[in-house]
Enzyme design. Sequence first.
Site, PDB file in Angstrom:
ATOM      1  N   LYS B  64       0.866  -1.181   0.000  1.00  0.00           N
ATOM      2  CA  LYS B  64       0.000   0.000   0.000  1.00  0.00           C
ATOM      3  C   LYS B  64       0.905   1.234   0.000  1.00  0.00           C
ATOM      4  O   LYS B  64       1.947   1.237   0.660  1.00  0.00           O
ATOM      5  CB  LYS B  64      -0.861  -0.056   1.271  1.00  0.00           C
ATOM      6  N   SER B 139      -9.613   1.306   3.179  1.00  0.00           N
ATOM      7  CA  SER B 139      -8.772   2.140   2.355  1.00  0.00           C
ATOM      8  C   SER B 139      -7.714   1.395   1.538  1.00  0.00           C
ATOM      9  O   SER B 139      -7.153   1.952   0.602  1.00  0.00           O
ATOM     10  CB  SER B 139      -8.080   3.180   3.227  1.00  0.00           C
ATOM     11  N   SER B 163      -9.730  -1.277   7.130  1.00  0.00           N
ATOM     12  CA  SER B 163      -9.114  -0.965   5.832  1.00  0.00           C
ATOM     13  C   SER B 163      -8.432  -2.138   5.136  1.00  0.00           C
ATOM     14  O   SER B 163      -8.085  -2.024   3.957  1.00  0.00           O
ATOM     15  CB  SER B 163      -8.111   0.177   5.987  1.00  0.00           C
TER      16      SER B 163
END
Lengths: 96, 456
Positions: B64, B139, B163
Amino acid sequence: MTDISRDDVQHLAQLSSLALSDQEVDNLRIDIGNILGYINQLSELDTTGVEPTYQVTDLENVWREDKIDDYGLGRDDLLALAPESKDGQIKVPKVL
Amino acid sequence: MTKISDYISKNARQNVLEAIKRANDKNEYHALLSFTEARALERADAVDRGEITGRLAGVPFVVKDNFFAFGAPTTAASRMLEHFQAPLQATAVEKLEAEGAICIGKANLDAFAHGGSTENSAFGPTLNAFDKTKVAGGSSGGSAVVTALDIVPFALGSDTGGSIRQPASFNGVVGVKPTYGTVSRYGVVAMASSTDTIGCFATDAADAELIMDIMAGKDNKDMTTLPDFFKPTNVKPGLKIGLIKETTTDDVDPEVKQATLDYVARLKAAGHQVDEVTMPISKYALAIYYIVVPAEVSSNLARYDGIRYGHRAEGVATLAELYGKSRDEGFVAENKRRIMIGSYVLSSGFFDAYYLQAQKVRTLLINEFNKLFEDYDVLLGPTTPTPAFGLGENTADPIKMYLADIMTVPASLAGLPAISVPVGKSSNGLPIGVQLVGQRRSDADLLALAKSMEKA
């Protein structure tokens, strides 16, 4: 929803160091009012005598040697991240 | 879908080039923000020459883009950090590299990990791996989608309120959010320090277990890490499992509810006991979360001042203007909403009514979990109330967007390990996930249960 004014939003923006446009202030007034309306539901709970929880590590007093470790980073590595630098210092616009 | 073992003992350069080709062939999903190709190929050649060995030698992966990793900027999907070249690597990345894994690129996310759909990325949304008109979740949407599309066999994410688990559920992969403090957060962009955790996406539970085994452990660079405890294991027979009643109400999508009940039937057939349990306080979890997390966000994001790193606005006359304009230009709308809610609940006059009250109700939530864990080994429910929602469907209403996290935030507030496992699909082909929650430090037991159910 909780009614908050444009002045309230401007005050929060100032506390938050955010220079908002007029459009942003209008949008945030509605959003923040709605969010406060939602989180207000906690007020219906009786928490007399309940201790607050600030962290969930189960750890306390984590000690280490009082020894400097630069983690392999030098002054130049950090200065290189600044938008502008000069003579080994971070350069900022004239602000006074 | 491929597994880590499919990449072991292959030519590492070939592994990297093929993964990058797969990513380019699927670039319409917008799952990646950058490639770390030059560095990846250098490392692959070192693996092929036998200079780097380990349990993940030559295995490509993605992080990420809020993890510091060499070879590309760390943007946190924001204008604020668009050009930020990290001077160090996250401990999690270093540990994987020490086992021979090769990072090939950086995945899209909601800017600063604020969101549940990846639509808050300053660089545009990621599309769901199963339906390009639906959101990836968030996310960590990009990390979930690169795993689901088989671009790489595993990817890293961060989970503050769901997330990892929510996008894992939306894209049909395994997602692990460990016990708070299991994996070092050194070198990961901070969001809410009392619930931020580092975890992974994989195509099955055994691969997720391997990755967590490598990443877990005490790190002197992160004083909140726990002493080493993670140890892979096998499932214990006859577990006592609680199905949380509040997660299977009529508000939940009927197909999601049915898939959850089908999984419960399979658990029973495998010899486990499943009872319905109740958590009345859980209905307040989202309200606690949207006080505590914005408060911590407002503090953590105060560091972005346009002075030392990150975006600096042009043409300003005063210091206040420099801060204000740099931050207004560098943050997306959701960042500003959270910062300002945080400022509100922490400000004098409101602190006791909001922040302190939320931390007290958080104690009540933790007490309720503890009470259930006196009788049950694992708690279970759907990971999300619905399958992936449509792009743009919830963007106009922040509360509606927040409600997608309603089932994942309780474990975050209590610091508990929780994993999402794929259990089926809706009639229109969208994945459905079930969440398993355990006591603190029972991460390996949850993964053991998930492993056994994949075979059952």
